[in-house]
Design a protein around this motif. Structure first.
Motif, short mmCIF file in Angstrom:
data_model
loop_
_atom_site.label_atom_id
_atom_site.label_comp_id
_atom_site.label_asym_id
_atom_site.label_seq_id
_atom_site.Cartn_x
_atom_site.Cartn_y
_atom_site.Cartn_z
N ASP A 95 39.77 22.10 74.38
CA ASP A 95 40.74 22.62 75.33
C ASP A 95 42.14 22.09 75.08
OD1 ASP A 95 39.20 24.35 77.00
OD2 ASP A 95 38.36 22.61 78.04
N PHE A 96 42.24 20.93 74.44
CA PHE A 96 43.55 20.33 74.15
C PHE A 96 44.19 20.94 72.90
CE2 PHE A 96 41.45 17.31 76.88
CZ PHE A 96 42.46 16.72 77.61
N GLU A 97 43.45 21.79 72.20
CA GLU A 97 43.94 22.41 70.98
C GLU A 97 44.36 23.86 71.25
OE1 GLU A 97 40.60 22.08 68.40
OE2 GLU A 97 40.58 19.88 68.43
N ARG A 98 44.97 24.47 70.25
CA ARG A 98 45.32 25.88 70.36
C ARG A 98 44.03 26.71 70.31
NH1 ARG A 98 46.51 30.44 67.23
NH2 ARG A 98 48.44 31.56 67.83
N VAL A 99 43.85 27.59 71.30
CA VAL A 99 42.62 28.37 71.41
C VAL A 99 42.96 29.85 71.53
CG1 VAL A 99 40.52 28.79 72.76
CG2 VAL A 99 41.40 26.45 72.53
N GLU A 100 42.30 30.65 70.72
CA GLU A 100 42.45 32.10 70.80
C GLU A 100 41.54 32.65 71.89
OE1 GLU A 100 44.36 34.20 69.14
OE2 GLU A 100 45.23 32.91 67.58
N TRP A 109 48.05 21.03 73.57
CA TRP A 109 48.71 19.99 74.34
C TRP A 109 49.42 19.02 73.38
CZ3 TRP A 109 46.76 17.96 79.57
CH2 TRP A 109 46.31 19.02 80.36
N PRO A 110 50.43 18.31 73.87
CA PRO A 110 51.10 17.32 73.01
C PRO A 110 50.30 16.03 72.84
CG PRO A 110 52.11 17.34 75.17
CD PRO A 110 51.13 18.48 75.16
N ILE A 111 49.24 15.86 73.61
CA ILE A 111 48.31 14.76 73.41
C ILE A 111 46.93 15.35 73.21
CG2 ILE A 111 49.67 13.14 74.78
CD1 ILE A 111 47.60 13.50 77.05
N GLY A 112 46.04 14.58 72.60
CA GLY A 112 44.68 15.04 72.38
C GLY A 112 43.71 14.44 73.37
N SER A 140 32.42 16.67 75.59
CA SER A 140 32.98 15.90 74.48
C SER A 140 32.55 14.44 74.57
CB SER A 140 34.50 16.02 74.51
OG SER A 140 34.88 17.38 74.39
N PRO A 141 32.70 13.68 73.50
CA PRO A 141 32.26 12.28 73.51
C PRO A 141 32.91 11.47 74.61
CG PRO A 141 32.76 13.01 71.28
CD PRO A 141 33.24 14.10 72.19
N VAL A 484 49.86 22.23 80.14
CA VAL A 484 50.39 23.33 79.31
C VAL A 484 49.36 24.45 79.18
CG1 VAL A 484 51.98 21.87 78.04
CG2 VAL A 484 49.68 22.23 77.15
N SER A 485 48.12 24.19 79.51
CA SER A 485 47.08 25.22 79.60
C SER A 485 46.13 24.77 80.69
CB SER A 485 46.36 25.40 78.26
OG SER A 485 45.63 24.24 77.92
N SER A 486 45.31 25.70 81.16
CA SER A 486 44.52 25.39 82.36
C SER A 486 43.05 25.08 82.07
CB SER A 486 44.60 26.55 83.35
OG SER A 486 44.01 27.73 82.81
N SER A 487 42.57 25.30 80.84
CA SER A 487 41.14 25.19 80.51
C SER A 487 40.34 26.06 81.48
CB SER A 487 40.67 23.74 80.50
OG SER A 487 40.47 23.23 81.81
N ALA A 488 39.05 25.78 81.65
CA ALA A 488 38.25 26.56 82.60
C ALA A 488 37.43 25.65 83.49
CB ALA A 488 37.35 27.56 81.86
N VAL A 489 37.93 24.44 83.72
CA VAL A 489 37.28 23.53 84.65
C VAL A 489 38.29 23.08 85.69
CG1 VAL A 489 35.54 22.73 83.00
CG2 VAL A 489 37.70 21.48 83.21
#
Length: 519
Positions: A95-100, A109-112, A140-141, A484-489
């Motif tokens: 979710d922190f990365e660019r997703v199509e 996001w600017p942080i991971g 995720s871990p 910067v994005s909302s994810s889905a949670v």
């Protein structure tokens, strides 16, 4: 007095930041526009909450067509967490990365995830989250297990979980922030009632920001809380580089307070509105708004409340124990993210009244509630600049929002219907007079985020990676505005974790400043 720190807001962001910094000895002033939520029998009365809207703020915002609406927002110590469903999930690392997406691109996001992960763990432990690592196939871990075991299913939910597993799916225990001790129920604050999700907790066993974060901070004499304190505007210094004062309306009077650092945490809508209405000669478009992004990119998720009618009665009290992420990233026939499914708190007949025909008898609605399996469906919406917060000359907040990425949400609903038909539910879920699923309207602002986004480029973001305004040296924003994005949670855990991260940064900043003053 000039305080070290002023925090505006006591919800998931502001309350958590207060908790992190209270032990440091910094002189902190906390401003909350509401008061303490009253403990009263109406806390657990569905009609009081969902029909009379007893605790909803009595104000009106304006939509893009100029029509007024009453937002589903609550002004109390603890903010909207007093009423939240207490499901605290991490965003996925991806979710922190660019997703199509089917409807466009979710930006990186600017942080991971790795940078936020230690603070996710701290936030989960602070907010007493009950869960089970490894049960969610998309998680995720994590650096540590949950501190508390998952909340057990009641019999009808256990059957539903088994039905989903029989279809090859991976339902997992929903991570829940409650003060529950199932091994020693006589000592448990939580009583597993049916008035948790969307209700304030009368026995104060929900791990909200008030109970968990704000109240323990009163043990420190360096903390001052003012309730009924509305932050009307921010004043800047002659250079425009610092916030020189916070103008507060309280008890019919106007007061101004100053601090070395000011943190805004009023929620993504009200934080953006505060920055916009504080425009001055040095910041004509609004404080921290040289990029023009303040108020823009508003997100709130594509959310639907969904009712399945179980062929068996569903006497469950505490129903919110199951999540499903098998379609979070898509399916073979739809290779785009769809989103997240979770159980909702058990519905009551009063909650159906608004959707039922006027002639529907109360006994029919009660029978409907007795057989209901209640679910919540969340899909990601994308950060569109035209979805925005505005402020009129008279101070009225405008919220302009058009849903996007809707196809993914509709496909997730279709998937859920298929699953339910094979899981002991009626094929035709509800009479045509009622909703099969209820899309949350614009007034549903519980998941608000994205209006004061952070980033590395001052031309396209308002905040830096520490959530400090690019254009000011002492202004931070720590609610859901920075997304910067909302994810889905649900965004709450990410807001809490980020507040702890920013808290560590501020502690280090003041440590350096204190050393300099001492010298």
């Amino acid at each position: 007095m000039t305080y070290d720190l002023i925090i505006i807001g006591t919800g998931a962001g502001g309350g958590t930041l207060l908790h992190a910094l209270a032990p440091t000895g910094l002189r902190m002033l906390v401003l909350e526009r509401g008061g303490h939520l009253p403990r009263e029998k109406e806390n657990w009365n569905p009609a009081s909450l969902f029909v009379d809207e007893r605790y909803t703020a009595d104000e009106r915002w304006i939509d893009a067509d100029g029509k007024p609406f009453r937002p589903g927002i609550h002004y109390y110590v603890g903010g909207n967490t007093k009423f939240y469903g207490a499901a605290l999930l991490r965003m996925r690392a991806r979710d922190f990365e660019r997703v199509e997406h089917a409807g466009g691109v979710s930006p990186a996001w600017p942080i991971g995830y790795d940078e936020l992960e230690p603070y996710y763990t701290r936030a989960e432990h602070l907010y007493r989250v009950h869960g089970e690592r490894g049960a969610d196939p998309t998680e995720s871990p994590a650096s540590a297990p949950y501190a508390h075991p998952p909340v057990s299913d009641e019999p009808r939910v256990a059957e539903f979980r088994a039905d989903l597993r029989a279809q090859g799916l991976h339902p997992f225990p929903l991570p829940m922030a409650i003060m529950l001790d199932e091994a020693r129920p006589e000592r448990s604050a939580c009583i597993r009632c049916d008035t948790c999700d969307g209700f304030p907790c009368l026995v104060e066993a929900k791990a909200d920001a008030d109970v968990i974060a704000v109240r323990p901070s009163f043990a420190y004499d360096n903390v001052t809380l003012l309730t009924g304190a509305y932050a009307a505007r921010l004043l800047t210094s002659p250079s425009g580089r610092e916030i020189a004062g916070v103008v507060v309306e309280r008890g019919g009077a106007t007061e101004t307070y100053a601090a070395h650092v000011v943190v805004v945490a009023a929620g993504a809508v009200n934080s953006a509105a505060l920055l916009l209405r504080s425009a001055d000669e040095r910041h004509p478009a609004g404080i921290a708004n040289g990029s023009g992004v303040v108020g823009r990119h508003y997100m709130c998720h594509n959310n639907s409340a969904f009712v399945a009618i179980s062929k068996k009665r569903n006497p469950t009290k505490f129903q919110k124990t199951l999540g499903l992420n098998d379609f979070y990233w898509g399916s073979p026939e739809f290779p785009h993210p769809m989103g997240h499914i979770q159980m909702l708190g058990k519905s009551h007949a009063a909650e159906f009244r608004g959707d039922a025909p006027a002639f529907a008898p109360g006994i029919a609605l009660a029978q409907l509630a007795e057989h209901a399996l209640d679910l919540w469906i969340t899909s990601e919406d994308l950060p569109e600049p035209q979805n925005r917060v505005t402020v009129a000359r008279d101070g009225t907040i405008g919220l302009h929002y058009s849903a996007n990425n809707v196809d993914a949400h509709q496909r997730l609903i279709a998937k859920l219907k298929e699953l339910l038909e094979r899981a002991g539910c009626e094929r035709h879920l509800l009479p045509n007079a009622l909703y099969l699923g209820k899309k949350i309207p614009i007034a549903g602002v519980a998941h608000q985020n994205g209006t004061v986004r952070f980033g590395t480029d001052p031309a396209t973001s308002a905040l830096d990676v520490n959530c400090k305004a690019h254009e000011l040296d002492n202004l931070y924003v720590v609610d859901g505005s920075f997304f910067v994005s909302s994810s889905a949670v649900n965004p709450a855990l990410t807001i809490m974790a980020n507040a702890l991260r920013v808290g560590a940064h501020l502690a280090a900043r003041f440590g350096a400043a204190e050393t300099a003053h001492a010298a």
